[in-house]
Design a protein around this motif. Sequence first.
Motif, short mmCIF file in Angstrom:
data_model
loop_
_atom_site.label_atom_id
_atom_site.label_comp_id
_atom_site.label_asym_id
_atom_site.label_seq_id
_atom_site.Cartn_x
_atom_site.Cartn_y
_atom_site.Cartn_z
N ASP A 148 18.21 36.13 3.22
CA ASP A 148 19.27 36.83 3.96
C ASP A 148 20.14 37.65 3.01
OD1 ASP A 148 18.37 35.62 6.33
OD2 ASP A 148 19.65 33.88 6.00
N ASP A 149 19.49 38.31 2.06
CA ASP A 149 20.13 39.20 1.09
C ASP A 149 20.96 38.46 0.04
OD1 ASP A 149 20.20 41.88 0.30
OD2 ASP A 149 22.15 42.25 1.23
N ARG A 150 20.97 37.14 0.06
CA ARG A 150 21.73 36.34 -0.91
C ARG A 150 20.79 35.85 -2.00
NH1 ARG A 150 23.14 30.83 -1.24
NH2 ARG A 150 21.95 30.47 0.67
N PRO A 189 25.82 39.75 -6.90
CA PRO A 189 25.71 40.78 -5.86
C PRO A 189 24.57 40.50 -4.88
CG PRO A 189 25.84 41.75 -8.05
CD PRO A 189 25.60 40.29 -8.24
N LYS A 190 24.60 41.13 -3.75
CA LYS A 190 23.53 41.03 -2.77
C LYS A 190 22.26 41.67 -3.33
CE LYS A 190 26.07 39.25 0.58
NZ LYS A 190 25.85 37.87 1.08
N LEU A 191 21.13 41.20 -2.83
CA LEU A 191 19.86 41.74 -3.31
C LEU A 191 19.76 43.24 -3.02
CD1 LEU A 191 17.07 40.84 -4.54
CD2 LEU A 191 16.21 40.93 -2.20
N SER A 192 20.22 43.68 -1.86
CA SER A 192 20.14 45.10 -1.51
C SER A 192 20.93 45.95 -2.49
CB SER A 192 20.65 45.31 -0.08
OG SER A 192 21.95 44.79 0.07
N ALA A 202 15.74 36.16 -2.93
CA ALA A 202 16.88 36.08 -2.01
C ALA A 202 16.46 35.60 -0.64
CB ALA A 202 17.55 37.45 -1.90
N TYR A 211 13.05 31.38 -0.32
CA TYR A 211 13.33 32.81 -0.45
C TYR A 211 12.41 33.62 0.48
CZ TYR A 211 9.10 33.56 -3.30
OH TYR A 211 7.80 33.65 -3.74
#
Length: 559
Positions: free
Chosen positions: A509-511, A537-540, A507, A488
Amino acid sequence: MSTSNGKAKERVFAGLVADMPIGSMREVPLQSDIDPPVNALVSNVHGTYYATTSKCTHYGLPLVKGVLTDDGRVYCPFHGACFKVTTGDIEDAPALAPLKTIEVEVSGEEVYLLVDYEELKKPAWTACKKDKNAATSGPTTVFVGGGAVTLHAVQEMRRSGYQGKIIVLTAESYPTIDRTKLSKATAPSLDSVLVRDEVFWRETLDVDLRLSSPVFMIDTKMKRLHVHGGNTVLYDYLVLGTGSVPRRLPVPGADAKGVYVLRTYQDAEAISEALHKRPSPKLVVIGTGFIGLEMGIALSKRAEVTLIGQTHVPLEGPLGRQVGGGLQTAIMNERNLRFLNAVDVVSIDTDLNGHVRGVTVQPRARGSPQLQLHADLVLMSTGARPATDFLKNSPSFPALRPDGSVEVDSALRVAGLKDVYAGGDIAAYPNEQSQHHVRIEHWNVASNHGRQIGRTIASGKIRTYTHIPVFWSGLTSPLRYAGTGVGYTQVYVDGEPDEAEFIAYYAKDDRVIGVASMWKDPMLVQALSLMRAGKMPKLSVLAAGLDIMTLNTAPARKL
């Protein structure tokens, strides 16, 4: 009374439809002479009611305090065991047996259970019907190692109708123990940590259990194993689940009297006995990972404990600096523990009799002088390596990975070999989340590896291992973790780790690939369900304020 298939059933009122909305669970007491008492758990999944027995088959704790998912899974809030409420089947370890199901009847606005008390009285396991011809005509499956992989594989095989011979070779002098208990309490009795006793192995599971029988070589070409003492064992299927071996730091004094590691029941006994010999011992725990922290917390009532670690905060690697630092504060608020972070061990110092008297450490801050810590006892909790030394004596076995682990494919078959499987601590398996091979030292992973291997051998059907790891740790408050988190690079924390109430998302790469929590069990299970369904959902998006509890976790398929 009602009857079904000729069996008498008692009609028990469970509640009103209005009081049991979709997504809810209710525990319903049952009146019977069953000892211990058995209650029902009624679950409403998308408007359909299902009923099972109410206690988790791991430690017998109430499932009603757990979480029910959109797709009909109930998660035990204590150690992550999971069951399908529609069938009672095990969905995730460390559950040891399925739940029993109970018929449900809806009459107008009332919900009733049609209870067959005779069925509920029957034990979860009945002795295998021994096939006299199996020893000569059926296949022989040999297990090396007697831990979680073996236990869950054998149970799954017998539950699936496997009639062949099963031999278990273990170096330990006792059957499977729950190793997770060893670091969470002081001096547990052997009976209290045994998962299944010898009678269960030999009589109920019909296993040729051979204790104190370490294997020193495998000949995969001839399909035979060589056991210390001169015995040779032949196999048709072979399962390797030997676990791991604690590492000792390569420093002077590492093997001195009074220096301990924790892996076996004998290790736990030795630590407890040593603590009893001194009225107020000073204990230094080297390592601030999960085992080191659990042991420090457990032993703080009997010793003056100092925990030392190389990282800036405990658990910095798996959980990150914000969460690790917060947990250190939360632990210190509840336990009289001393932490010494960002130091390297120089030596373990001894007296003239070769017994520990202290630990010398070097702080990592530039220019800092060495420090001498007084210690009557030292516990090394500095990681573990795969217990695969015996495979180095086996020329026909594929080369081990650099860390000593065994590479397996997506079905947990040893790469390059037929009918040979490996699971648990020694197995490096392909993981979709991290997108490379991983080796995870968790009881849950080993148990689920065993379940999958057992089903494969019993059915002959190859399946891809897809379980998302779940584990727990007793850090004054229960910590839950789901996912792998390997590699991560981003972390989002919602809540206050220093108050032991938070959920953290990890995460790359935002995953999101890992989630940790304290006192946020519904959110952790929701995150696990979303990861399982491919809907996380994506981390962002999470960091922007999305409430994951508003999302539907059900896969795009019917129950």
